[in-house]
Design a protein around this motif. Structure first.
Motif, PDB file in Angstrom:
ATOM      1  N   ASP A   5     -23.249  -6.584  -3.803  1.00  0.00           N
ATOM      2  CA  ASP A   5     -22.511  -7.464  -2.893  1.00  0.00           C
ATOM      3  C   ASP A   5     -21.582  -8.425  -3.624  1.00  0.00           C
ATOM      4  O   ASP A   5     -21.015  -9.331  -3.011  1.00  0.00           O
ATOM      5  CB  ASP A   5     -23.482  -8.246  -2.012  1.00  0.00           C
ATOM      6  N   TYR A  47     -18.454 -10.125  -5.013  1.00  0.00           N
ATOM      7  CA  TYR A  47     -17.051 -10.259  -4.601  1.00  0.00           C
ATOM      8  C   TYR A  47     -16.824  -9.949  -3.124  1.00  0.00           C
ATOM      9  O   TYR A  47     -15.661  -9.836  -2.702  1.00  0.00           O
ATOM     10  CB  TYR A  47     -16.126  -9.396  -5.470  1.00  0.00           C
ATOM     11  N   ASN A  48     -17.891  -9.808  -2.351  1.00  0.00           N
ATOM     12  CA  ASN A  48     -17.677  -9.641  -0.906  1.00  0.00           C
ATOM     13  C   ASN A  48     -16.895 -10.836  -0.353  1.00  0.00           C
ATOM     14  O   ASN A  48     -17.250 -11.986  -0.583  1.00  0.00           O
ATOM     15  CB  ASN A  48     -19.021  -9.540  -0.166  1.00  0.00           C
ATOM     16  N   GLY A  49     -15.828 -10.550   0.356  1.00  0.00           N
ATOM     17  CA  GLY A  49     -15.026 -11.599   0.973  1.00  0.00           C
ATOM     18  C   GLY A  49     -14.048 -12.284   0.043  1.00  0.00           C
ATOM     19  O   GLY A  49     -13.321 -13.184   0.476  1.00  0.00           O
ATOM     20  N   VAL A  50     -14.016 -11.882  -1.230  1.00  0.00           N
ATOM     21  CA  VAL A  50     -13.086 -12.489  -2.191  1.00  0.00           C
ATOM     22  C   VAL A  50     -11.752 -11.753  -2.126  1.00  0.00           C
ATOM     23  O   VAL A  50     -11.702 -10.530  -2.295  1.00  0.00           O
ATOM     24  CB  VAL A  50     -13.659 -12.415  -3.623  1.00  0.00           C
ATOM     25  N   PRO A  51     -10.651 -12.447  -1.874  1.00  0.00           N
ATOM     26  CA  PRO A  51      -9.352 -11.767  -1.806  1.00  0.00           C
ATOM     27  C   PRO A  51      -8.879 -11.321  -3.189  1.00  0.00           C
ATOM     28  O   PRO A  51      -9.114 -12.000  -4.193  1.00  0.00           O
ATOM     29  CB  PRO A  51      -8.429 -12.832  -1.214  1.00  0.00           C
ATOM     30  N   GLU A  59      -8.045  -3.227  -3.532  1.00  0.00           N
ATOM     31  CA  GLU A  59      -9.134  -4.195  -3.444  1.00  0.00           C
ATOM     32  C   GLU A  59     -10.465  -3.583  -3.873  1.00  0.00           C
ATOM     33  O   GLU A  59     -11.198  -4.152  -4.679  1.00  0.00           O
ATOM     34  CB  GLU A  59      -9.250  -4.739  -2.021  1.00  0.00           C
ATOM     35  N   LYS A  62     -12.453  -4.714  -7.368  1.00  0.00           N
ATOM     36  CA  LYS A  62     -13.763  -5.362  -7.260  1.00  0.00           C
ATOM     37  C   LYS A  62     -14.846  -4.562  -7.977  1.00  0.00           C
ATOM     38  O   LYS A  62     -15.727  -5.136  -8.631  1.00  0.00           O
ATOM     39  CB  LYS A  62     -14.128  -5.579  -5.795  1.00  0.00           C
TER      40      LYS A  62
END
Length: 494
Positions: free
Chosen positions: A242, A244-248, A289, A293
């Motif tokens: 999980d 970098y979940n949500g990291v642009p 992306e 990641k």
């Protein structure tokens, strides 16, 4: 007729050529490497003192900027950073052939691909010529115990050389799940064995720590820990699923340049299939992306394993008696011109990290701007060990830069990429890079090229090739490229 190995100087002289047999026989006859006639890059070597241990961490496709010490906005690499903060860090380190097997051969031999014959990944099943010594062979002759662990990915896995310990594989990256390794001791490598429910770099590190703990008396050791992450298919360890979940993930400045027709880029660049969304590669079919990641998560795992080794050495009280080198075989495109992979002679592909921690000879916090290359690794590690460097090695020790900056250390250098055909249809090319300029020539269509002023155009977006205003500069660089190429003797392809 013996096969020659080649001199390191830009002017090639017959008298400076030597064979591996010659200098190894000389060492045996005299009982010491000093009798071989090899030159030493270190006047300060103290053979009567205990030689330092050496740990050489090799990343897989780690970009030079993929470190938090380099200001990366997302990736955190505290253990990599420790090596740089407590040692010497190079801001301009490069590979001479941005492909796995050739780059690894260059690091082990101190020689260009053109001279070793290790040109591409096509030759993985064939060993390097036996007359070309690896720097580890020379350390072994000097009394070191030597070990290589992890992703070897070289000709025959260098199993033909005598390793005190071997725990490696030649897989280009697909054996993250239930990986296969070969294990060997005292010069004999056993059959391949499969391991289950383990992340390969974690297992490699486990084995490295076990080998460090072995009782070897006063003998120094040289340990090569070569990671497989973050090579595609970019499998993560489960502990980071999980991350970098949500990291642009920001797009590189050149990401959309292909939509504009690659202004100024030649057809050899345009037609290469190393572009996200233009090849059947499972990596390139995904998104920028997702690729970025997974790449970063793999490097976090690498950083953790580097930390395990550093902590172990520290607990044993031998960290400061151990020279620790960290670098990578090549860089990696992460969306520049929508590219992935490496191969091309552009900065994301060429640049690698290069850091060395050894407090007895390197002041903490030393940062250098000189251009250093993968062919400098072998001479550097021999210098640290006080072992003479053979004259055929084409690199030079970086250790003098720990004491004093040297603006004249290297003003220009030669690059050549050979593999064709290849999975990404990257055309063979060669080039020259100076401190300010870069010239690239494509071999299959000599009319095509790229020329950049890296001072005003560090992103390599404004191709000056065949621009009348820069004709004199282009001619000069083409002439220098020919000189550099002719100074690197060509060996018959393996």
């Amino acid at each position: 007729m013996p096969v020659e190995v080649f001199p390191s100087q830009s002017s090639v002289s017959e008298s400076s050529k030597a064979t591996r047999r010659d200098f190894l026989q000389g060492a045996l006859a005299a009982g010491t490497l000093a009798a071989t006639g090899l030159h030493s890059t270190s006047a300060s070597a103290q053979p009567k003192q205990k030689r330092p241990n050496i740990v050489y961490f090799l990343g897989e496709g780690q970009r030079a900027d993929a470190l938090s010490i380099e200001g990366h906005p997302i990736l955190k690499t505290p253990n990599h950073d420790r090596i740089g903060k407590e040692g010497m860090r190079f801001k301009n380190a490069f590979c001479t052939n941005a492909l796995c097997a050739p780059a690894r051969a260059a690091a082990l031999t101190g020689m260009y691909s053109r001279s070793t014959g290790a040109l591409s990944n096509e030759h993985l099943k064939q060993p390097l010529p036996s007359d070309i010594p690896l720097f580890t062979d020379l350390l072994k002759q000097a009394g070191y115990e030597i070990a290589i662990l992890g992703k070897v990915h070289m000709h025959n896995g260098v199993e033909d050389r005598h390793w005190d310990y071997y725990f490696g594989h030649n897989d280009p990256g697909n054996n993250y799940v239930n990986p296969f390794f070969k294990e060997g001791r005292n010069g004999t490598v056993g059959p391949q064995k499969q391991y289950h429910n383990v992340y390969p770099d974690d297992l490699t590190t486990d084995k490295a720590l076990e080998w460090i703990d072995q009782d070897r008396g006063d003998k120094p050791f040289c340990l090569l820990v070569w990671f497989v992450a973050p090579h595609e298919p970019f499998f993560r360890p489960r502990r980071h699923l999980d991350l970098y979940n949500g990291v642009p993930i920001p797009k590189p400045a050149t990401f959309d340049d292909d939509l504009k027709g690659y202004p100024g880029k030649p057809k050899s660049f345009i037609n290469a299939e190393n572009k996200i969304g233009t090849t059947y590669s499972h990596v390139a079919c995904g998104s920028l992306e997702g690729m970025a990641k997974d790449y970063y998560a793999g490097l976090v795992a690498v950083d953790e394993n580097i930390g395990r080794v550093l902590d172990h050495l520290e607990k044993k009280g031998i960290l400061d008696d151990t020279a620790v080198l960290q670098t990578s075989d090549h860089g990696y495109f992460l969306g520049e011109w929508r590219c992935f992979d490496k191969r091309l002679m552009h900065e994301p592909s060429l640049r690698v990290p290069m850091m060395l921690r050894y407090p007895k000879r390197v002041q903490p916090g030393t940062v250098r701007d000189e251009m250093v290359l993968d062919i400098d690794i072998a001479p550097t590690l021999l210098d640290i060990a006080g072992v003479p460097t053979p004259s055929h090695m084409q690199g030079r020790s970086m250790i003098p830069l720990a004491s004093k900056a040297n603006p004249d250390f290297r003003k220009e250098w030669y690059y050549e990429y050979y593999e064709w055909p290849n999975p990404e249809s990257v055309a063979p090319h060669r080039g020259i890079r100076t401190e300010r300029y870069k010239l690239i020539r494509y071999v299959m269509d000599p009319s095509e090229g790229e020329l950049y002023d890296l001072q005003s155009d560090p992103s390599e977006r404004n191709n000056l090739y065949n621009n009348p205003e820069h004709a004199k500069l282009q001619t000069h660089l083409e002439q220098r490229l020919d000189v550099l190429r002719s100074a690197v003797p060509e060996r018959q392809k393996i």
